[in-house]
Design an enzyme around this catalytic site. Structure first.
Site, PDB file in Angstrom:
ATOM      1  N   MET A 223      24.778 -13.892-100.283  1.00 46.64           N
ATOM      2  CA  MET A 223      25.410 -11.913-100.732  1.00 46.64           C
ATOM      3  C   MET A 223      25.819 -11.582 -99.082  1.00 46.64           C
ATOM      4  SD  MET A 223      21.938 -11.063-102.437  1.00 46.64           S
ATOM      5  CE  MET A 223      22.024  -9.342-102.337  1.00 46.64           C
ATOM      6  N   ILE A 226      29.278 -11.196 -98.703  1.00 52.52           N
ATOM      7  CA  ILE A 226      30.204 -10.472-100.216  1.00 52.52           C
ATOM      8  C   ILE A 226      29.868  -8.531 -99.559  1.00 52.52           C
ATOM      9  CG2 ILE A 226      30.357  -8.688-102.324  1.00 52.52           C
ATOM     10  CD1 ILE A 226      31.257 -11.835-102.643  1.00 52.52           C
ATOM     11  N   GLU A 227      29.208  -8.630 -98.533  1.00 54.74           N
ATOM     12  CA  GLU A 227      28.448  -7.037 -97.827  1.00 54.74           C
ATOM     13  C   GLU A 227      29.269  -7.392 -96.832  1.00 54.74           C
ATOM     14  OE1 GLU A 227      26.571  -5.093 -99.456  1.00 54.74           O
ATOM     15  OE2 GLU A 227      25.219  -5.869-101.017  1.00 54.74           O
ATOM     16  N   SER A 228      29.018  -7.792 -96.677  1.00 52.73           N
ATOM     17  CA  SER A 228      29.905  -8.045 -94.812  1.00 52.73           C
ATOM     18  C   SER A 228      30.196  -8.678 -94.377  1.00 52.73           C
ATOM     19  CB  SER A 228      28.772  -7.689 -93.982  1.00 52.73           C
ATOM     20  OG  SER A 228      28.152  -9.483 -93.784  1.00 52.73           O
ATOM     21  N   TYR A 296      21.345  -3.427-105.842  1.00 51.20           N
ATOM     22  CA  TYR A 296      21.582  -3.456-104.201  1.00 51.20           C
ATOM     23  C   TYR A 296      22.664  -2.991-103.604  1.00 51.20           C
ATOM     24  CZ  TYR A 296      20.690  -6.237-100.253  1.00 51.20           C
ATOM     25  OH  TYR A 296      21.318  -5.941 -98.254  1.00 51.20           O
TER      26      TYR A 296
END
Length: 601
Positions: A223, A226-228, A296
């Site tokens: 994850m 994709i987030e950071s 989320y």
């Protein structure tokens, strides 16, 4: 003499006998049955012994009934609050927390009704805790009440979720949306993807450990890609920060602290534990991983609102919701699935992945005062940013003014211990920005000029787009020190009325700022305006200067004069000339106009 004694003793005995006889008579009357207004034939005295036995039997029956009720209540609520005893608020909170934990255990075991009963009991206990307004326990009480409310909401939501389905893995669907993101990752975003994959090695082992503890799918470890892009200090337009991109409110909700010194959203281990708990909660709420991942990204309440607006209960799968989700959120899930496909089989997509960085290997040392990390790194013979990279949660790249556990590279603990006591105490800088409320007609250029900063600095601090659009009432952060703030009250609200200079109060003004801006004192402003307090109202007129300024003379403006030329001629600072005459740098002057000037000012 003896004769008189006998008489007196006899008299005392007689009186005592009379008193005893009287008391015995009254006692006998009290033992008689109560008389009622019925005929003698219907009066039936109740034997005293039988009445006492019956009363004892009734009392015993009542005691048994109470005992059974109490025993039954304890079966339902083993730790329910006892109204019969007084307990301290701190003890009551501890007891409520214990009941709350019992509720979580019951929920984990599938006993939903028991879990709700425990939560009701805990809530009832803290509801009756009375605290004074200044009690330090108020925040604890409110936090526990919020936790209980959240768990009740989750339990009821989980009842409507998909039951009996195996959610131990994430369904990886290879549809057109996922293929589009695979094409992006292997094309224009290829370099970013490879760099992120390399950085992932520092944290992914730790992330997998946390996921395994909670029994969550291993795929979730990707994850942060994709987030950071696996960047610890990543910061988004939505003010989300860190590896897992927590906004401040959600971070606080899952125990991530944030103060002047630290922001645990940037702590990889603490933020990972918070993210795992959040994901676990979302999955229990929605019942499938793809919808939980969407929630989320944009928040569970927004996704829930979209599901509710569907009006068809069974259309709650992520791909049913896909067209109605925000673009960034709708892309998040296919991007995540695309990333998992690529890292699982890079050759299939003609993608070469670099060797991941090794996991962070560190030791810990306790430090009890502020020291600059770059100074400690240099003393230890490390690169200046080395310790900051190991401790990214430190906002000023310094330890806080309290006990703190600092991470140092493995093998350098002894060196750090020997060096740390020789370092000076570091004093953090003052606030690097202050707040300006935009007024009608203002531009970023004008605000930057007034505060002595640049347009790009304001734009970067407030994340403005290239058009630098601002609106009246908008709250802007303006870079600058406290020194520049002291002169932040612009003189354009200063007007000249006779020999008085008048200032019009605006939002955010205070006597301190106004006095500093115009080179006077708070007491002088109070005296000139007959003020008894420091309270100001927006639009209020204040006399800043009355009469001729000390040492000032009138100068008659000539053709071709400008404020700059006049100030230079008399050796004045331009802002002083403008201030004592109620002018701004945009004001027009004309021949024949009278201006105050002072020499060598």
């Amino acid at each position: 003499m003896n004769y008189h004694k006998y008489i007196i003793n006899g008299f005392i005995i007689l009186i005592t006998s009379l008193l005893l006889f009287n008391c015995a008579s009254r006692h006998k009357e009290s033992l008689q049955p109560e008389q009622v207004s019925t005929p003698p034939s219907q009066t039936k005295p109740e034997p005293i012994a039988e009445k006492v036995v019956e009363e004892k039997e009734t009392k015993a029956a009542q005691d048994i009934q109470k005992s059974e009720s109490k025993e039954e209540a304890e079966k339902i609520y083993p730790e329910a609050p006892k109204e019969e005893r007084e307990i301290e608020p701190s003890e009551a909170l501890e007891e409520a927390m214990g009941i709350y934990r019992e509720a979580l255990r019951a929920w984990d075991q599938g006993h939903i009704d028991d879990a709700i009963s425990f939560l009701d009991s805990a809530y009832d206990l803290i509801y009756h805790i009375k605290l004074p307004p200044d009690s330090a326990l108020i925040q604890d009480k409110n936090d526990l009440r919020l936790l209980i409310a959240q768990r009740i909401q989750e339990i009821y939501a989980s009842r409507t979720g998909a039951l009996g389905e195996n959610h131990g893995s994430i369904p990886l669907v290879e549809n057109k949306y996922v293929l589009k993101e695979i094409k992006s990752f292997t094309g224009k975003e290829k370099k970013l993807f490879q760099q992120a994959y390399k950085r992932s090695g520092q944290y992914r082992e730790m992330i997998l450990d946390e996921l395994n503890k909670e029994g969550l799918p291993r795929e979730l470890s990707w994850m942060p890609m994709i987030e950071s892009w696996f960047k610890i200090r990543a910061y988004s337009r939505a003010r989300a920060l860190g590896l897992w991109q927590f906004i401040s409110s959600t971070g606080y909700r899952f125990g991530l602290k944030r103060d002047r010194w630290i922001d645990e959203r940037m702590d990889p281990e603490k933020s990972t534990r918070a993210a795992v708990q959040y994901l676990k909660e979302l999955h229990s709420y929605f019942g499938d991983w793809t919808t939980a991942l969407a929630a989320y990204n944009c928040g569970e309440f927004r996704v829930q609102r979209i599901i509710r607006n569907q009006r068809i209960n069974y259309l709650d799968n992520f791909w049913d919701l896909y067209p109605m989700l925000p673009r960034e959120t709708s892309r998040f899930v296919p991007r995540f699935i695309a990333a998992v496909f690529i890292v699982n089989d890079p050759g299939k997509f003609n993608m070469s992945l670099p060797t991941p960085d090794p996991p962070l290997n560190y030791q810990e040392i306790t430090i009890r005062r502020p020291i600059k990390l770059s100074t400690l790194s240099t003393k230890m013979g490390l690169p200046p940013e080395k310790l900051a990279d190991f401790n990214p949660e430190l906002r000023h790249k310094s330890t806080p003014d309290r006990e703190y556990t600092l991470k140092v590279p493995a093998g350098t603990l002894e060196m750090a211990s020997s060096v740390v006591n020789s370092l000076p105490r570091w004093i953090p800088p003052e606030a690097t920005y202050f707040i300006h409320y935009v007024r009608r007609g203002e531009t970023v250029s004008e605000i930057a000029s007034r505060y002595g900063t640049s347009i790009s600095s304001i734009a970067r601090l407030n994340r403005l787009n290239r058009r630098y659009l601002i609106r009246p009432g908008q709250r802007l952060k303006v870079p600058g020190s406290s020194r520049s703030r002291s002169t932040s009250v612009p003189s354009r609200n200063l007007s000249k009325q006779g020999n008085n200079l008048i200032y019009t109060v605006r939002r955010g003004d205070s006597l301190y700022l106004i006095a500093n801006a115009f080179g006077t004192t708070i007491q002088n402003i109070k005296n000139l305006n007959n003020l008894n307090s420091s309270r100001l109202d927006v639009g209020q007129k204040l006399v800043i200067q009355s009469g001729t300024p000390e040492g000032a003379v009138f100068y008659t403006v000539k053709a071709g004069d400008t404020p700059y030329k006049i100030a230079r001629r008399f050796g004045m600072r331009l802002n002083v000339l403008l201030s004592i005459n109620g002018l701004t740098k945009y004001s027009k002057i004309y021949p024949g106009q009278k201006l105050w000037v002072t020499e060598n000012k």
